[in-house]
Write an enzyme that holds these catalytic residues in place. Structure first.
Site, short mmCIF file in Angstrom:
data_model
loop_
_atom_site.label_atom_id
_atom_site.label_comp_id
_atom_site.label_asym_id
_atom_site.label_seq_id
_atom_site.Cartn_x
_atom_site.Cartn_y
_atom_site.Cartn_z
N GLU A 105 0.82 -1.22 0.00
CA GLU A 105 0.00 0.00 0.00
C GLU A 105 0.84 1.26 0.00
O GLU A 105 0.42 2.28 -0.55
CB GLU A 105 -0.96 -0.01 1.19
CG GLU A 105 -1.99 -1.13 1.04
CD GLU A 105 -3.17 -1.02 1.96
OE1 GLU A 105 -3.02 -0.42 3.03
OE2 GLU A 105 -4.23 -1.55 1.58
N HIS A 110 9.43 -1.21 2.36
CA HIS A 110 9.44 -1.43 3.81
C HIS A 110 9.38 -2.92 4.08
O HIS A 110 8.73 -3.66 3.35
CB HIS A 110 8.29 -0.71 4.51
CG HIS A 110 6.95 -0.92 3.88
ND1 HIS A 110 6.59 -0.30 2.70
CD2 HIS A 110 5.90 -1.69 4.23
CE1 HIS A 110 5.36 -0.66 2.37
NE2 HIS A 110 4.91 -1.52 3.29
#
Ligand code: 5GP
Length: 125
Positions: A105, A110
């Site tokens: 998203e 990450h």
């Protein structure tokens, strides 16, 4: 909505703003290569996000374009955070979502680090 992992880097994504100090975060660890902070919506007793300081959309972008130093620094930071949190002996889970099928998203690479409970099976069937 999941992102397209092939999109150009968006300097206004939420993690870019965190890196610039425009949005607050609960920092766990920071060095030249990486920032680690608590996820705003934790899915485990410990849920930390580790991000590289460079502008990379996804694992694909990072693995293709980042320097060996950036990659080593980032990977070492992930290991350091888990070690310092005491997660090595009980174990933990790393997760990186990439693009549409990965349900990524936020368009800045990450790694999710989950710990503090039994994580169960790897994926729902
Ligand atoms: P993804 O689905 O992209 O792998 O996960 C994005 C993660 O970023 C989610 O777990 C979400 O809770 C977290 N997140 C989104 N916005 C923020 C924010 O502003 N601050 C923090 N700390 N985490 C965020």
């Amino acid at each position: 909505m999941p992102i397209d992992a092939t999109q150009p880097y968006d300097p206004n994504n939420v993690f870019a703003k965190i890196l610039r100090g425009e949005i607050p975060n609960r920092t766990v660890y920071e060095d030249e290569w990486a920032l680690a902070f608590h996820d705003i919506n934790p899915q485990a007793p410990l849920h930390v996000l580790v991000i590289p300081k460079g502008a990379y959309v996804s694992w694909d972008d990072f693995s293709a374009r980042a320097s060996a130093e950036e990659i080593a620094g980032f990977v070492r930071a992930v290991g350091h955070v888990a070690r310092e949190a005491g997660l090595v002996e009980p174990g933990y889970r790393l997760l990186a979502n990439i693009g549409g099928h990965g349900h990524q998203e936020v368009p800045h690479l990450h790694v999710h680090l989950f710990g503090g409970r039994q994580m169960g099976a790897m994926l729902p069937r």
